[in-house]
Motif scaffolding. Structure first.
Motif, PDB file in Angstrom:
ATOM      1  N   ILE A 194     -12.385 -96.368 -43.318  1.00 38.45           N
ATOM      2  CA  ILE A 194     -11.293 -96.747 -42.421  1.00 38.45           C
ATOM      3  C   ILE A 194     -10.247 -95.642 -42.460  1.00 38.45           C
ATOM      4  O   ILE A 194      -9.742 -95.291 -43.532  1.00 38.45           O
ATOM      5  N   VAL A 195      -9.920 -95.104 -41.316  1.00 39.48           N
ATOM      6  CA  VAL A 195      -8.884 -94.080 -41.250  1.00 39.48           C
ATOM      7  C   VAL A 195      -7.680 -94.644 -40.511  1.00 39.48           C
ATOM      8  O   VAL A 195      -7.826 -95.302 -39.475  1.00 39.48           O
ATOM      9  N   ALA A 196      -6.494 -94.425 -41.064  1.00 40.80           N
ATOM     10  CA  ALA A 196      -5.246 -94.872 -40.446  1.00 40.80           C
ATOM     11  C   ALA A 196      -4.506 -93.663 -39.881  1.00 40.80           C
ATOM     12  O   ALA A 196      -4.273 -92.683 -40.596  1.00 40.80           O
ATOM     13  N   LEU A 197      -4.163 -93.738 -38.619  1.00 44.65           N
ATOM     14  CA  LEU A 197      -3.482 -92.642 -37.932  1.00 44.65           C
ATOM     15  C   LEU A 197      -2.016 -92.977 -37.719  1.00 44.65           C
ATOM     16  O   LEU A 197      -1.684 -94.023 -37.158  1.00 44.65           O
ATOM     17  N   HIS A 198      -1.154 -92.095 -38.176  1.00 42.48           N
ATOM     18  CA  HIS A 198       0.288 -92.211 -37.923  1.00 42.48           C
ATOM     19  C   HIS A 198       0.625 -90.995 -37.061  1.00 42.48           C
ATOM     20  O   HIS A 198       1.159 -89.986 -37.539  1.00 42.48           O
ATOM     21  N   THR A 199       0.252 -91.076 -35.801  1.00 40.06           N
ATOM     22  CA  THR A 199       0.264 -89.922 -34.906  1.00 40.06           C
ATOM     23  C   THR A 199       0.891 -90.285 -33.559  1.00 40.06           C
ATOM     24  O   THR A 199       0.956 -91.451 -33.188  1.00 40.06           O
ATOM     25  N   GLY A 200       1.326 -89.256 -32.847  1.00 38.00           N
ATOM     26  CA  GLY A 200       1.910 -89.455 -31.528  1.00 38.00           C
ATOM     27  C   GLY A 200       3.358 -89.910 -31.601  1.00 38.00           C
ATOM     28  O   GLY A 200       3.867 -90.322 -32.646  1.00 38.00           O
ATOM     29  N   SER A 201       4.024 -89.818 -30.468  1.00 40.42           N
ATOM     30  CA  SER A 201       5.427 -90.191 -30.363  1.00 40.42           C
ATOM     31  C   SER A 201       5.737 -90.452 -28.895  1.00 40.42           C
ATOM     32  O   SER A 201       4.895 -90.238 -28.020  1.00 40.42           O
ATOM     33  N   ARG A 202       6.933 -90.900 -28.633  1.00 38.87           N
ATOM     34  CA  ARG A 202       7.323 -91.107 -27.228  1.00 38.87           C
ATOM     35  C   ARG A 202       7.293 -89.785 -26.469  1.00 38.87           C
ATOM     36  O   ARG A 202       6.951 -89.751 -25.292  1.00 38.87           O
ATOM     37  N   ALA A 203       7.633 -88.698 -27.130  1.00 39.55           N
ATOM     38  CA  ALA A 203       7.626 -87.393 -26.468  1.00 39.55           C
ATOM     39  C   ALA A 203       6.206 -86.855 -26.282  1.00 39.55           C
ATOM     40  O   ALA A 203       5.924 -86.175 -25.295  1.00 39.55           O
ATOM     41  N   TYR A 204       5.324 -87.161 -27.236  1.00 41.35           N
ATOM     42  CA  TYR A 204       3.951 -86.634 -27.202  1.00 41.35           C
ATOM     43  C   TYR A 204       2.945 -87.772 -27.425  1.00 41.35           C
ATOM     44  O   TYR A 204       2.244 -87.813 -28.447  1.00 41.35           O
ATOM     45  N   PRO A 205       2.860 -88.695 -26.475  1.00 37.82           N
ATOM     46  CA  PRO A 205       1.955 -89.836 -26.660  1.00 37.82           C
ATOM     47  C   PRO A 205       0.485 -89.444 -26.646  1.00 37.82           C
ATOM     48  O   PRO A 205      -0.346 -90.119 -27.251  1.00 37.82           O
ATOM     49  N   GLY A 206       0.157 -88.346 -25.966  1.00 38.17           N
ATOM     50  CA  GLY A 206      -1.238 -87.938 -25.880  1.00 38.17           C
ATOM     51  C   GLY A 206      -1.854 -87.633 -27.227  1.00 38.17           C
ATOM     52  O   GLY A 206      -3.061 -87.811 -27.425  1.00 38.17           O
ATOM     53  N   ALA A 207      -1.046 -87.186 -28.187  1.00 39.26           N
ATOM     54  CA  ALA A 207      -1.579 -86.863 -29.516  1.00 39.26           C
ATOM     55  C   ALA A 207      -2.151 -88.101 -30.192  1.00 39.26           C
ATOM     56  O   ALA A 207      -3.130 -88.016 -30.943  1.00 39.26           O
TER      57      ALA A 207
ATOM     58  N   GLY B 297       1.489 -86.927 -38.697  1.00 40.06           N
ATOM     59  CA  GLY B 297       2.189 -85.759 -38.159  1.00 40.06           C
ATOM     60  C   GLY B 297       1.769 -85.265 -36.800  1.00 40.06           C
ATOM     61  O   GLY B 297       2.558 -84.607 -36.114  1.00 40.06           O
ATOM     62  N   SER B 298       0.558 -85.509 -36.361  1.00 38.81           N
ATOM     63  CA  SER B 298       0.115 -84.998 -35.054  1.00 38.81           C
ATOM     64  C   SER B 298       0.967 -85.621 -33.944  1.00 38.81           C
ATOM     65  O   SER B 298       1.148 -86.838 -33.896  1.00 38.81           O
ATOM     66  N   GLY B 299       1.488 -84.768 -33.069  1.00 41.25           N
ATOM     67  CA  GLY B 299       2.295 -85.273 -31.961  1.00 41.25           C
ATOM     68  C   GLY B 299       3.677 -85.741 -32.365  1.00 41.25           C
ATOM     69  O   GLY B 299       4.338 -86.473 -31.619  1.00 41.25           O
ATOM     70  N   ILE B 300       4.143 -85.327 -33.530  1.00 42.80           N
ATOM     71  CA  ILE B 300       5.483 -85.672 -34.008  1.00 42.80           C
ATOM     72  C   ILE B 300       6.289 -84.390 -34.147  1.00 42.80           C
ATOM     73  O   ILE B 300       5.793 -83.394 -34.679  1.00 42.80           O
ATOM     74  N   ASP B 301       7.508 -84.407 -33.652  1.00 39.44           N
ATOM     75  CA  ASP B 301       8.405 -83.259 -33.756  1.00 39.44           C
ATOM     76  C   ASP B 301       9.297 -83.463 -34.976  1.00 39.44           C
ATOM     77  O   ASP B 301      10.109 -84.400 -35.007  1.00 39.44           O
ATOM     78  N   ALA B 302       9.151 -82.606 -35.977  1.00 41.99           N
ATOM     79  CA  ALA B 302       9.925 -82.772 -37.205  1.00 41.99           C
ATOM     80  C   ALA B 302      11.428 -82.710 -36.941  1.00 41.99           C
ATOM     81  O   ALA B 302      12.208 -83.383 -37.620  1.00 41.99           O
ATOM     82  N   ARG B 303      11.827 -81.949 -35.937  1.00 35.77           N
ATOM     83  CA  ARG B 303      13.254 -81.818 -35.639  1.00 35.77           C
ATOM     84  C   ARG B 303      13.822 -83.079 -35.007  1.00 35.77           C
ATOM     85  O   ARG B 303      15.030 -83.328 -35.090  1.00 35.77           O
ATOM     86  N   ALA B 304      12.968 -83.871 -34.383  1.00 35.33           N
ATOM     87  CA  ALA B 304      13.423 -85.098 -33.735  1.00 35.33           C
ATOM     88  C   ALA B 304      13.085 -86.344 -34.545  1.00 35.33           C
ATOM     89  O   ALA B 304      13.365 -87.464 -34.116  1.00 35.33           O
ATOM     90  N   ARG B 305      12.504 -86.167 -35.704  1.00 36.41           N
ATOM     91  CA  ARG B 305      12.066 -87.287 -36.544  1.00 36.41           C
ATOM     92  C   ARG B 305      13.276 -88.012 -37.121  1.00 36.41           C
ATOM     93  O   ARG B 305      14.146 -87.397 -37.741  1.00 36.41           O
TER      94      ARG B 305
END
Length: 307
Positions: free
Chosen positions: A35-48, A96-104
């Motif tokens: 089972i893999v859990a993904l904490h990926t994507g954001s409102r700015a980069y939903p495609g990730a 982290g994929s699709g997440i902007d560290a500066r906007a986190r």
């Protein structure tokens, strides 16, 4: 030595990948396959979020969980309705994929830090690379050249002067120096480093390293890194689930061959998607998208074989 491999392998091949990839048996079920859990994507980069989920499913995960912004969940489910939305049990995580560290924001940072201090191994990508040094679990970081300093600065390498960056000439110089940078980063981090590029370098903190040249220049397109992160999470979850059946946990050194195998799988999928021979040659190829690569992952899996 990781996975029974030598201390160094000049190039990771399908023969090597075949020894890592798990083929399900009649006794397997979705939980035993990982089972893999993904904490990926954001409102700015939903495609990730979509691409990492697609990569995880296509690379053979038994179950994929996704945890992120509510408004992004519908996109993930529209593409992959098998996905379980929300937190829960996992054999490996991808962050982290699709997440902007500066906007986190602080809440998201706290959630990611909790994953890095949990029990399961973690793949750290893009907008979580600056947190990798805080990890208390086995981890794999997946930077490209421009992101490597995000891993190194918290480790005390002091690469904080953009106008006089000592890392840039080391990465652009002799290949041996490039390898040295990756290896020293892995030692300082205590985790596996995957430096993405035309020749991807994978190194463990114990000194093992290899290169993967299975890809194609057509992979230089948006979103392919998100697919790789998901695929790596799936392969890692499978290995962790297998170790659990044996009554043990994965050692960080075992993550090196796992990471190299996922990179090989991703690169080979890129070649297949681009209409090139999976192993070598194949002409100039054709343009591809990240989803094309994800959809070719099962065919790439089939090309991982023992000669």
């Amino acid at each position: 030595m990781p996975g029974g491999h030598a201390a160094h392998s000049d190039e990771w091949t399908g023969h090597d990948a075949a020894r890592v990839l798990r083929v399900p048996t009649a006794s397997d079920h979705k939980y035993s396959r990982g089972i893999v859990a993904l904490h990926t994507g954001s409102r700015a980069y939903p495609g990730a979020a979509v691409l990492s989920a697609e990569g995880a499913w296509r690379a053979g995960s038994g179950m994929v969980r996704w945890d992120g912004p509510r408004e992004v969940a519908g996109l993930v489910l529209a593409r992959r309705p098998e996905t379980v939305v929300g937190a829960g049990r996992a054999d490996a995580h991808v962050i982290g994929s699709g997440i902007d560290a500066r906007a986190r924001d602080d809440a998201l940072t706290t959630r990611l830090q909790a994953v890095l201090r949990g029990g399961a191994p973690v793949v750290v990508d893009a907008g979580a690379l600056d947190l990798a040094a805080q990890a208390r679990v086995p981890l794999v970081v997946t930077p490209h050249d421009g992101e490597l300093r995000e891993v190194r600065i918290p480790l005390g390498f002091g690469i904080d002067d953009v106008d006089d960056d000592p890392l840039a000439p080391r990465l652009s110089g002799a290949f041996a120096e490039r390898v040295l940078v990756v290896r020293e980063t892995a030692v300082a981090l205590g985790g596996v480093v995957v430096l993405k590029g035309a020749a991807t370098i994978v190194a463990t903190p114990g000194g093992w390293w290899t290169t993967v040249r299975a890809g194609t220049p057509w992979l230089a397109t948006a979103g392919t890194g998100d697919v790789l992160a998901g695929a790596l999470g799936a392969v890692l979850a499978g290995a962790a689930a297998a170790a659990r059946v044996e009554g043990r946990e994965l050692d960080v050194e075992e993550l090196g061959p796992v990471a190299a195998t996922a990179v090989w799988l991703h690169g080979t999928a890129g070649r297949i998607a681009a209409g090139q021979a999976p192993l070598a040659g194949g002409g100039p190829g054709r343009p591809i998208t990240a989803l094309d690569v994800a959809e070719a992952l099962p065919d790439a899996f089939a090309h991982a074989r023992v000669p």
